[in-house]
Scaffold this motif. Structure first.
Motif, PDB file in Angstrom:
ATOM      1  N   GLY A   4       0.091  -1.275   0.013  1.00 13.88           N
ATOM      2  CA  GLY A   4       0.003   0.146   0.321  1.00 13.88           C
ATOM      3  C   GLY A   4       0.575   1.213   0.293  1.00 13.88           C
ATOM      4  O   GLY A   4       1.992   1.437   0.966  1.00 13.88           O
ATOM      5  N   ILE A   5       0.916   1.607  -0.704  1.00  8.28           N
ATOM      6  CA  ILE A   5       1.345   3.211  -1.029  1.00  8.28           C
ATOM      7  C   ILE A   5       0.771   4.883  -0.832  1.00  8.28           C
ATOM      8  O   ILE A   5      -1.070   5.117  -0.111  1.00  8.28           O
ATOM      9  CB  ILE A   5       1.713   3.789  -1.731  1.00  8.28           C
ATOM     10  N   PRO A   6       0.866   5.789   0.538  1.00 10.49           N
ATOM     11  CA  PRO A   6       0.123   6.077   1.416  1.00 10.49           C
ATOM     12  C   PRO A   6      -0.632   8.309   0.225  1.00 10.49           C
ATOM     13  O   PRO A   6       0.540   7.905  -0.723  1.00 10.49           O
ATOM     14  CB  PRO A   6       0.802   7.103   2.539  1.00 10.49           C
ATOM     15  N   GLY A   7      -1.068   8.396  -0.024  1.00 11.13           N
ATOM     16  CA  GLY A   7      -1.298   9.217  -0.514  1.00 11.13           C
ATOM     17  C   GLY A   7      -2.820  10.257  -0.054  1.00 11.13           C
ATOM     18  O   GLY A   7      -3.310  10.160   1.093  1.00 11.13           O
ATOM     19  N   LYS A   8      -2.448  11.667  -0.672  1.00 12.87           N
ATOM     20  CA  LYS A   8      -3.543  13.078   0.826  1.00 12.87           C
ATOM     21  C   LYS A   8      -4.208  13.121  -0.329  1.00 12.87           C
ATOM     22  O   LYS A   8      -4.302  14.005  -1.613  1.00 12.87           O
ATOM     23  CB  LYS A   8      -2.560  13.340   1.137  1.00 12.87           C
ATOM     24  N   ILE A   9      -5.577  13.303   0.059  1.00 11.47           N
ATOM     25  CA  ILE A   9      -6.386  13.850  -0.301  1.00 11.47           C
ATOM     26  C   ILE A   9      -6.502  15.122  -1.049  1.00 11.47           C
ATOM     27  O   ILE A   9      -6.162  16.005   0.063  1.00 11.47           O
ATOM     28  CB  ILE A   9      -7.743  12.945  -0.158  1.00 11.47           C
ATOM     29  N   ASP A  18     -17.446   8.634  -6.113  1.00 15.97           N
ATOM     30  CA  ASP A  18     -16.255   6.801  -5.397  1.00 15.97           C
ATOM     31  C   ASP A  18     -15.012   7.329  -6.098  1.00 15.97           C
ATOM     32  O   ASP A  18     -14.261   6.519  -5.728  1.00 15.97           O
ATOM     33  CB  ASP A  18     -16.452   5.903  -6.344  1.00 15.97           C
ATOM     34  N   LEU A  19     -15.027   8.825  -6.205  1.00 16.66           N
ATOM     35  CA  LEU A  19     -13.497   8.980  -6.329  1.00 16.66           C
ATOM     36  C   LEU A  19     -12.816   9.522  -5.904  1.00 16.66           C
ATOM     37  O   LEU A  19     -13.727  11.009  -5.681  1.00 16.66           O
ATOM     38  CB  LEU A  19     -13.355   9.271  -8.269  1.00 16.66           C
ATOM     39  N   ALA A  20     -11.393  10.080  -5.806  1.00 13.80           N
ATOM     40  CA  ALA A  20     -10.897  11.485  -5.573  1.00 13.80           C
ATOM     41  C   ALA A  20      -9.416  10.911  -5.718  1.00 13.80           C
ATOM     42  O   ALA A  20      -8.567  10.849  -6.280  1.00 13.80           O
ATOM     43  CB  ALA A  20     -10.160  10.954  -3.692  1.00 13.80           C
ATOM     44  N   ARG A  21      -8.998  13.099  -5.870  1.00 13.70           N
ATOM     45  CA  ARG A  21      -8.388  13.283  -6.393  1.00 13.70           C
ATOM     46  C   ARG A  21      -6.461  13.603  -5.854  1.00 13.70           C
ATOM     47  O   ARG A  21      -7.450  13.842  -4.358  1.00 13.70           O
ATOM     48  CB  ARG A  21      -8.507  14.545  -6.578  1.00 13.70           C
ATOM     49  N   VAL A  22      -5.686  12.316  -5.291  1.00 17.66           N
ATOM     50  CA  VAL A  22      -4.766  12.374  -4.103  1.00 17.66           C
ATOM     51  C   VAL A  22      -3.744  12.914  -4.965  1.00 17.66           C
ATOM     52  O   VAL A  22      -3.028  11.922  -5.919  1.00 17.66           O
ATOM     53  CB  VAL A  22      -5.019  10.881  -4.039  1.00 17.66           C
ATOM     54  N   ASP A  23      -3.077  13.203  -3.658  1.00 15.96           N
ATOM     55  CA  ASP A  23      -1.251  13.032  -4.215  1.00 15.96           C
ATOM     56  C   ASP A  23      -0.153  12.178  -4.058  1.00 15.96           C
ATOM     57  O   ASP A  23      -0.661  12.269  -2.346  1.00 15.96           O
ATOM     58  CB  ASP A  23      -0.763  14.962  -3.514  1.00 15.96           C
ATOM     59  N   GLY A  44      -7.380  17.005   2.408  1.00 16.71           N
ATOM     60  CA  GLY A  44      -6.083  16.983   3.542  1.00 16.71           C
ATOM     61  C   GLY A  44      -6.019  15.147   4.383  1.00 16.71           C
ATOM     62  O   GLY A  44      -5.128  15.527   4.986  1.00 16.71           O
ATOM     63  N   ASP A  45      -6.639  14.356   4.882  1.00 18.86           N
ATOM     64  CA  ASP A  45      -6.532  12.910   4.870  1.00 18.86           C
ATOM     65  C   ASP A  45      -5.768  12.408   3.543  1.00 18.86           C
ATOM     66  O   ASP A  45      -6.121  12.423   2.642  1.00 18.86           O
ATOM     67  CB  ASP A  45      -8.182  12.478   4.761  1.00 18.86           C
ATOM     68  N   TRP A  46      -5.642  11.172   4.742  1.00 20.26           N
ATOM     69  CA  TRP A  46      -3.915  10.211   3.991  1.00 20.26           C
ATOM     70  C   TRP A  46      -4.965   8.757   3.649  1.00 20.26           C
ATOM     71  O   TRP A  46      -5.872   8.392   4.774  1.00 20.26           O
ATOM     72  CB  TRP A  46      -2.866  10.319   4.678  1.00 20.26           C
ATOM     73  N   ILE A  47      -4.643   8.515   2.565  1.00 17.39           N
ATOM     74  CA  ILE A  47      -5.417   7.197   2.466  1.00 17.39           C
ATOM     75  C   ILE A  47      -4.248   5.482   2.687  1.00 17.39           C
ATOM     76  O   ILE A  47      -3.482   7.023   1.868  1.00 17.39           O
ATOM     77  CB  ILE A  47      -6.364   7.203   1.156  1.00 17.39           C
TER      78      ILE A  47
END
Length: 96
Positions: A4-9, A18-23, A44-47
């Motif tokens: 799993g790779i962390p990304g910030k919304i 059902d979609l989020a743009r994530v960095d 600002g949330d991390w997934i």
């Protein structure tokens, strides 16, 4: 092994629930967050992401620890490649 790779919304498009743009390390991607139905998500949330899907919501410390681990794995592979390139055969000469 699942990685799993962390990304910030950075954005939650209103027209795609059902979609989020994530960095992810400076690269922005559209990620499917459908598996996190019922989880409150906002910019600002991390997934934690795998194969384009958000697997879980994580906190900033978990995200940082995951990135440090992934960077460490990358450095280990670089070191293994360098070691292989510098190996010596039985004659004492480097392999071609």
């Amino acid at each position: 092994m699942c990685l799993g790779i962390p990304g910030k919304i950075v954005e939650m498009p209103a027209d795609h629930a059902d979609l989020a743009r994530v960095d992810v390390s400076g690269v922005r991607r559209a990620i499917d967050v459908g598996l996190l139905e019922g989880e409150e998500l906002r910019p600002g949330d991390w997934i934690l992401i795998h194969a384009g899907f958000a697997l879980s919501k994580i906190d900033k410390d978990e995200a940082r620890a995951a990135m440090e681990f992934l960077e460490g794995i990358g450095q280990a592979y670089d070191e293994l490649a360098a070691l292989k390139e510098s190996s010596l055969d039985a004659s004492g000469r480097g392999e071609a």
